[in-house]
Design a protein around this motif. Structure first.
Motif, PDB file in Angstrom:
ATOM      1  N   GLN A  71      57.930  74.531 153.257  1.00 28.42           N
ATOM      2  CA  GLN A  71      59.056  74.592 152.324  1.00 28.42           C
ATOM      3  C   GLN A  71      59.981  73.390 152.438  1.00 28.42           C
ATOM      4  N   ARG A  72      60.182  72.931 153.676  1.00 27.68           N
ATOM      5  CA  ARG A  72      61.153  71.867 153.897  1.00 27.68           C
ATOM      6  C   ARG A  72      60.598  70.493 153.543  1.00 27.68           C
ATOM      7  N   THR A  73      59.337  70.443 153.172  1.00 30.89           N
ATOM      8  CA  THR A  73      58.759  69.170 152.770  1.00 30.89           C
ATOM      9  C   THR A  73      58.508  69.229 151.272  1.00 30.89           C
ATOM     10  N   SER A  74      57.862  68.192 150.768  1.00 35.00           N
ATOM     11  CA  SER A  74      57.570  68.217 149.336  1.00 35.00           C
ATOM     12  C   SER A  74      56.167  68.772 149.085  1.00 35.00           C
ATOM     13  N   LEU A  75      55.555  69.306 150.131  1.00 36.85           N
ATOM     14  CA  LEU A  75      54.194  69.793 149.952  1.00 36.85           C
ATOM     15  C   LEU A  75      54.165  71.239 149.467  1.00 36.85           C
ATOM     16  N   SER A  76      53.149  71.537 148.693  1.00 27.97           N
ATOM     17  CA  SER A  76      52.948  72.910 148.258  1.00 27.97           C
ATOM     18  C   SER A  76      51.772  73.507 149.014  1.00 27.97           C
ATOM     19  N   VAL A  77      51.880  74.785 149.297  1.00 27.40           N
ATOM     20  CA  VAL A  77      50.803  75.472 150.007  1.00 27.40           C
ATOM     21  C   VAL A  77      50.015  76.322 149.027  1.00 27.40           C
ATOM     22  N   VAL A  78      48.706  76.196 149.046  1.00 25.27           N
ATOM     23  CA  VAL A  78      47.906  77.157 148.296  1.00 25.27           C
ATOM     24  C   VAL A  78      47.029  77.930 149.269  1.00 25.27           C
ATOM     25  N   LEU A  79      46.831  79.188 148.931  1.00 22.55           N
ATOM     26  CA  LEU A  79      46.118  80.097 149.808  1.00 22.55           C
ATOM     27  C   LEU A  79      44.698  80.308 149.314  1.00 22.55           C
ATOM     28  N   CYS A  80      43.750  80.317 150.230  1.00 25.51           N
ATOM     29  CA  CYS A  80      42.381  80.585 149.845  1.00 25.51           C
ATOM     30  C   CYS A  80      41.855  81.716 150.722  1.00 25.51           C
ATOM     31  N   ASN A  81      41.215  82.677 150.122  1.00 27.66           N
ATOM     32  CA  ASN A  81      40.733  83.841 150.843  1.00 27.66           C
ATOM     33  C   ASN A  81      39.227  83.758 151.030  1.00 27.66           C
ATOM     34  N   SER A  82      38.803  83.563 152.257  1.00 27.75           N
ATOM     35  CA  SER A  82      37.358  83.389 152.465  1.00 27.75           C
ATOM     36  C   SER A  82      36.647  84.727 152.630  1.00 27.75           C
ATOM     37  N   ASP A  83      37.426  85.797 152.830  1.00 27.74           N
ATOM     38  CA  ASP A  83      36.821  87.121 152.818  1.00 27.74           C
ATOM     39  C   ASP A  83      35.810  87.292 153.953  1.00 27.74           C
ATOM     40  N   GLU A  84      36.031  86.610 155.071  1.00 28.74           N
ATOM     41  CA  GLU A  84      35.111  86.645 156.220  1.00 28.74           C
ATOM     42  C   GLU A  84      33.694  86.201 155.824  1.00 28.74           C
ATOM     43  N   ASP A  85      33.612  85.429 154.768  1.00 29.74           N
ATOM     44  CA  ASP A  85      32.320  85.028 154.225  1.00 29.74           C
ATOM     45  C   ASP A  85      32.192  83.514 154.399  1.00 29.74           C
ATOM     46  N   THR A  86      31.236  83.098 155.238  1.00 27.41           N
ATOM     47  CA  THR A  86      31.155  81.669 155.549  1.00 27.41           C
ATOM     48  C   THR A  86      30.781  80.840 154.330  1.00 27.41           C
ATOM     49  N   GLU A  87      30.095  81.456 153.387  1.00 26.69           N
ATOM     50  CA  GLU A  87      29.726  80.712 152.187  1.00 26.69           C
ATOM     51  C   GLU A  87      30.950  80.456 151.310  1.00 26.69           C
ATOM     52  N   LYS A  88      31.772  81.505 151.125  1.00 33.02           N
ATOM     53  CA  LYS A  88      33.009  81.299 150.361  1.00 33.02           C
ATOM     54  C   LYS A  88      33.897  80.279 151.069  1.00 33.02           C
ATOM     55  N   GLU A  89      33.919  80.396 152.367  1.00 35.91           N
ATOM     56  CA  GLU A  89      34.752  79.481 153.136  1.00 35.91           C
ATOM     57  C   GLU A  89      34.272  78.039 152.970  1.00 35.91           C
ATOM     58  N   ARG A  90      32.962  77.886 152.994  1.00 35.86           N
ATOM     59  CA  ARG A  90      32.396  76.558 152.807  1.00 35.86           C
ATOM     60  C   ARG A  90      32.827  75.984 151.458  1.00 35.86           C
TER      61      ARG A  90
END
Lengths: 342, 342
Positions: free
Chosen positions: A89-108
């Motif tokens: 928050q204190r920087t100019s960066l934005s955070v986006v969230l990704c849900n890998s669902d405990e799935d290594t393929e989605k994570e990849r």
DNA sequence: TTCAGGGGTGAAATCCTTTTCAGCGGCAGG
DNA sequence: CCTGCCGCTGAAAAGGATTTCACCCCTGAA
């Protein structure tokens, strides 16, 4: 149909300057105040919004950081996410969230997106210790921080909790409360947290009972989710000699365990229940639950700070921060009925 | 230090073709099989990963869609997020999650990011009905779907539940169970869901008691979070004539309400409690809670489908899908003690 | 007076991919 | 045999910002 896009060129033309000057106005270059103001005005009038894609292409880095977590429905990770956000928050960066669902393929896939989108940094709670490959990111110099789970061999900064120690303390507490047949419901094989919490459990048992105690008939691997916990506990309850206490390696599985106990007409502390990680909305649960409390929010905040530090810092040596867990003793481990009766 | 990046040029050179051909191989253009194969081989050998930023710049559209939710710690929204993800799963698009934290300023920043990053689409559960401005996105032709909450005046597709009807049914149920002094803890003013659930509550009371029933002394606006619910319920309990039942407009506030009741030594169904939205991990709560069940997952899935449809569909007329809620009657609204005594 | 240095500016290169356009060669139909 | 078309290909333009480089002008020191 589609409104034409306002570019830096348009602003430059309107303000009577070159595109380079417009860019400098927005990025803090040296520009005469009068000129800067006229650029500002022109930009506002035209409704100019910079094209972040073009900027990222040129700068070889976007202003977004990715947080990849394995289960968005687990309050532990959402709390961790809040920690990351608040730090960013204190920087100019934005955070986006990704849900890998405990799935290594989605994570990849998400790791690939993070790389391809040239994200400024990545914080990842790895779905797997062995299959999560951070190599492409680190090879390209993208700052990466591993949080909670650590992938094997990854050359990255890390933040985690003292899983082994926490598991040991938890199990020792159950022993001291008088329980003797202590089970462990842990997470999937291949997750570092599963293994280390289990190792802590084993260490405590071995210390108490001697080296011969490495009996795994009371150990179950589940999936870190409610259903897995329920199924594992059902299994344990159907053993010829069911356990009189259980150490559960995460919060959601504990909910399943409690469900299974209720089904069977058992309630803590008759059967001791100790959760690694706070059960969400614990105020709802009676009797109150003993738990190894995890600093989820601080885990996220620390990871983000490490990432930010790495982003401007440069080539400092890699570091791993280990946060302490605290054992919170409550009613659910008050001691077995047998002990009270004796 | 940093490994040099492999570009489409490098692959082209290695395979002895032009960059255009490499691009065609990866995007399904017409290429002779033999050549295509040699390109594939070269790409694999070099470890080529396409630069998504350059691609987005050229195509004026990235392959990411944003889901903006107001509270990542609320299981309602995380379940919704799962619905969106699962629907997007079948396409080549990736979903990233943004948490606006019920803060219109944070939300504005994320909307700006979505625009600037030229995201392929946006699904948003608006932090505010009036301040959430989707204009810049729609003006640039970015497909947008409003989910759960609807911003006023936004020209976008929408998916929501029948908030008004749900609130009415819930309140009517409490009346029929014999409660007479029914309170309502709703969300912040300015959220469409708050207002409509409250309106449904009022409609039910008016229908039962006649037009004079519009007494707001039992109505509290809170923040859709646990703390807000707790504070609101404490206030209500300290009234000279406290309510004998409460309709709570969301799941998290219900947890706070239950806490406040326990503090005061009251438990349902002595005081009736009816939640709009399932309380997370409801299996833990005794007595079991009556609730208006929300199809959170389907809400997300439907929103994603609408978005995908709009993305290739083109200019079909805007549509709003309203999903039905269902009243789930359980122990917590069994009727007031007074009624049982009488 | 001269020269060095520095602030302010614009032209042009750059980031990497997609897409247009034109050309080439082969095949089918007239 | 010629024409037209189609499939395949590469050169080059396009997308929109940042950044380098060269230049101008002005100030301060020698």
């Amino acid at each position: 149909m589609r409104a034409q896009v306002v570019t830096i060129q348009d602003v430059a033309r309107a303000a009577g300057v070159s595109p380079a000057t417009v860019s400098r106005v927005f990025n803090g270059g040296n520009v005469t105040p009068a000129r800067a103001q006229s650029v500002q005005r022109a930009a506002a009038a035209l409704g100019f919004a910079p094209n972040r894609v073009a900027r990222s292409l040129r700068k070889q880095r976007s202003s977004v950081i990715a947080l990849i977590i394995p289960d968005i429905e687990n309050p532990f990770f959402t709390s961790l996410a809040r920690g990351v956000e608040d730090a960013a928050q204190r920087t100019s960066l934005s955070v986006v969230l990704c849900n890998s669902d405990e799935d290594t393929e989605k994570e990849r896939r998400y790791l690939e997106v993070a790389l391809g989108e040239q994200m400024a940094g990545v914080i990842v709670a790895a779905a797997s210790r062995d299959e999560t490959d951070l190599g492409p990111l680190t090879a390209r110099g993208v700052p990466v921080v591993a949080v909670d789970r650590r992938p094997r061999d990854a050359e990255v900064d890390a933040v985690r909790v003292d899983d082994h120690h926490g598991g040991e303390v938890a199990t020792r507490h159950l022993l001291q409360a008088g329980y003797r047949r202590i089970a462990c419901v842990t997470g999937p094989e291949g997750a570092s947290t599963s293994e280390e919490r289990l190792a802590g459990y084993r260490a405590a048992l071995t210390a108490a009972k001697g080296a011969g105690a490495s009996d795994d008939s009371y150990v179950r691997h589940a999936d870190f989710r409610v259903e897995g916990g329920r199924a594992a506990m059902r299994e344990l309850l159907s053993l010829p000699e069911p356990p009189d206490a259980v150490f559960v390696a995460n919060n959601l599985m504990t909910i399943g365990v409690l469900d299974a106990l209720r089904e069977a007409g058992r309630t803590p502390p008759d059967v001791g229940v100790l959760s690694f990680g706070d059960v969400p909305w614990a105020s709802l649960v009676r009797p109150s639950l003993s738990a190894v409390e995890l600093p989820s929010y601080e885990l996220g905040r620390t990871a983000a700070e490490l990432l930010l530090q790495r982003m401007d810092g440069g080539a400092a040596p890699l570091q791993t921060v280990v946060l302490r867990t605290t054992l919170q003793v409550r009613e659910s481990t008050g001691g077995p009925a047998a002990a009270r009766g004796a």
